[in-house]
Write an enzyme that holds these catalytic residues in place. Structure first.
Site, short mmCIF file in Angstrom:
data_model
loop_
_atom_site.label_atom_id
_atom_site.label_comp_id
_atom_site.label_asym_id
_atom_site.label_seq_id
_atom_site.Cartn_x
_atom_site.Cartn_y
_atom_site.Cartn_z
N PRO A 144 0.85 -1.20 0.00
CG PRO A 144 -0.64 -1.51 1.77
CD PRO A 144 0.67 -1.99 1.24
CE LYS A 145 2.51 7.42 -3.58
NZ LYS A 145 2.14 8.48 -2.65
CB VAL A 146 1.59 4.32 4.08
CG1 VAL A 146 1.08 4.93 5.38
CG2 VAL A 146 1.59 2.80 4.15
#
Length: 560
Positions: free
Chosen positions: A127-129
């Site tokens: 995930p692209k936090v």
């Protein structure tokens, strides 16, 4: 990983304008200069507030779109960026990163992502936090320093605040020296990105970390996702195992090996629709092979890309403001927009809702607004992002000219309300006439065959034959539908004419009995209050409504 604002700045010249960006505006040179200057000034204000004060005045996806639009306009009018156009001018700190923070190249569509995957092997997806990037430095196993991302080369020293965050590993289980890069994020309970969006989580973290003092309660709400071990082993699985051993469990928990585009698409959709403890704005794809840390730069590397989620807000340029007048005289302002893509839908217009709201917002052609989808279906105006100057005059209808009893017949400015009345009359809620809709009524009005709400009762084949587009078959079908109206019951006719809403049993007795009631008599009916009683009395006594009732009586319509 990096903020979308820096990402956009680094990549503006590398990629084509995304789908929502439109062709060049038709502006003279001085108008173009003023618009570009105004947009640049606004973006600089956003940059300074975000990087220096830790306050986000606009969502990152709208910011990205504003930067793309600025670059597009510059290209349209051959204007070079100004020397002051540096989004990180107030972000650069005084502490050097031992290893620069790289950026992330954004792939803008499925095909671009598929091509990137096909050319590589040993890939992972995370995930692209959506948080704030930092460097963490451990010496002899103890957290020694935390540096904000800054401009990728120099950041601020956040060590004092970082020592208070229980979500950061303060002491490693081994007395080693270690350098990590990751994302401080605001902890969210079972957060589903696809349902609630980013919730300004990044802005919250940025604001907290830029304070002089971080409270224990706020510190407890901060977590860390490690996404880079620059000097670690090349094998990502080995990296993740070591990070988990040291206490950085999120990295292993939310990393998945992939080999195909379909697998990447699956995980992207999964993390968008399932609970996570942090906000995200897409996914990141990594390959194990990468450059040595000594060669990292504050720019997009070849070994990782970002694949962001579709925008949930779009920056739209207002082309025109028009005012729709409905059947009851309600005025609804409509913004005609340069087409934008929103959740894979092309949006060309959006309703403001009410004349009062338009007056409060004072939106004019040339303004830029934020729009989103209500219930993932209906375009919705959120806010004005940037106003255009000089302000363009807009012809605004007078609210006092339009109401429940206006525009029964053609008159100046009345065509739209009459057309709305006719559309209601033939619709399912009215007489339910098949094959007749707004376009048919509009053609009849333009041909001069209709001047009032019930003029169509006497249309015949000869009159229709003079209208372009009405052949023998379509004329016959239209006339059959119109003639079927004569068999509709009295209460249905009243509804089609636009009688104020009331129970059908209150409309029994025929036209003359209803027209004889005054306001007090209407109010004595069950379920009718003073306001509705006054409306009903006015309806049945209105001269134009009375004239229509006479026409319907002469036509032999039941009840009249």
């Amino acid at each position: 990983m990096m903020t979308p604002r820096l990402l956009t700045y680094l990549l503006l010249m590398l990629f084509p304008i995304v789908a929502w960006a439109q062709g060049c505006p038709d502006w003279p040179a001085d108008k173009a200069r003023d618009e570009i200057t105004a947009l640049q000034r606004q973006i600089s204000l956003w940059d300074d507030s975000y990087h220096r004060l830790g306050q986000s005045l606009i969502s990152d996806e709208l910011y990205d779109q504003a930067r793309w639009r600025l670059e597009q306009w510059r290209g349209c009018f051959a204007q070079a960026p100004s020397a002051a156009d540096n989004p990180l001018s107030s972000a650069r700190g005084s502490v050097a990163h031992p290893v620069p923070h790289t950026g992330l190249e954004k792939r803008v569509n499925d095909r671009a992502v598929a091509d990137w995957i096909q050319a590589r092997s040993d890939l992972w997806i995370q995930p692209k936090v959506d948080g704030v990037a930092v460097t963490l430095i451990y010496r002899a196993g103890r957290l020694a320093q935390v540096i904000s991302r800054g401009d990728g080369l120099f950041g601020q020293d956040w060590t004092t605040s970082a020592r208070k965050i229980p979500g950061l590993v303060q002491q490693l289980p081994e007395a080693i020296d270690l350098l990590l890069q990751g994302e401080l994020y605001w902890r969210l309970e079972a957060h589903i990105q696809g349902e609630t969006g980013g919730l300004n989580a990044r802005s919250k973290i940025s604001g907290l970390m830029n304070r002089q003092h971080l409270s224990d309660a706020d510190a407890a709400g901060i977590g860390l996702f490690v996404w880079a071990w620059p000097q670690g082993p090349a094998d990502i699985r080995q990296q993740l195992d070591s990070l988990a051993h040291w206490g950085f469990v999120d990295s292993q928990r939310y990393s998945q090996p992939i080999g195909t585009f379909e697998q990447a698409r699956y995980w992207r959709a999964f993390w968008l629709e399932h609970p996570l403890p942090f906000a995200t704005d897409g996914v990141v794809l990594h390959q194990s092979q990468r450059a040595p840390a000594s060669r990292w730069q504050a720019s997009a590397p070849y070994w990782a890309i970002a694949w962001k989620y579709p925008v949930i807000k779009a920056l739209a340029h207002v082309r025109q403001v028009r005012f729709k007048i409905g059947r009851t005289g309600r005025i609804t302002p409509i913004l005609e927009l340069d087409p934008v893509l929103l959740d894979d839908r092309q949006i060309k217009r959006v309703s403001i809702g009410s004349l009062k709201r338009w007056q409060a917002l004072d939106i004019r052609p040339g303004d830029q607004v934020s729009i989103s989808l209500a219930g993932q279906v209906i375009p919705r105006l959120d806010q004005v992002i940037l106003r255009s100057y000089p302000r363009v005059d807009v012809a605004v209808p007078l609210a006092s000219d339009f109401h429940h009893l206006s525009c029964w017949r053609l008159a100046p400015a009345c065509e739209e309300q009459l057309l709305a009345r006719l559309t209601w009359l033939s619709g399912k809620q009215g007489l339910d006439l098949p094959h007749i809709g707004r376009e048919t009524w509009s053609n009849l009005i333009q041909a001069g065959q209709i001047n009032g709400l019930v003029d169509w009762l006497n249309l015949d084949e000869t009159e229709l034959a003079t209208i372009d587009g009405f052949g023998d078959r379509s004329s016959a079908r239209l006339l059959a539908s119109l003639r079927s109206a004569r068999q509709r019951p009295f209460a249905q006719w009243l509804t089609a004419l636009g009688v104020p809403p009331t129970a059908r049993n209150n409309l029994a007795g025929g036209w003359h009995a209803l027209a004889a009631r005054d306001t007090q008599a209407w109010q004595a009916e069950a379920g009718i209050g003073p306001g509705r009683a006054a409306q009903l009395s006015a309806f049945f006594r209105d001269p134009q409504v009375v004239a229509m009732s006479e026409t319907l009586r002469a036509a032999g319509i039941d009840g009249f």
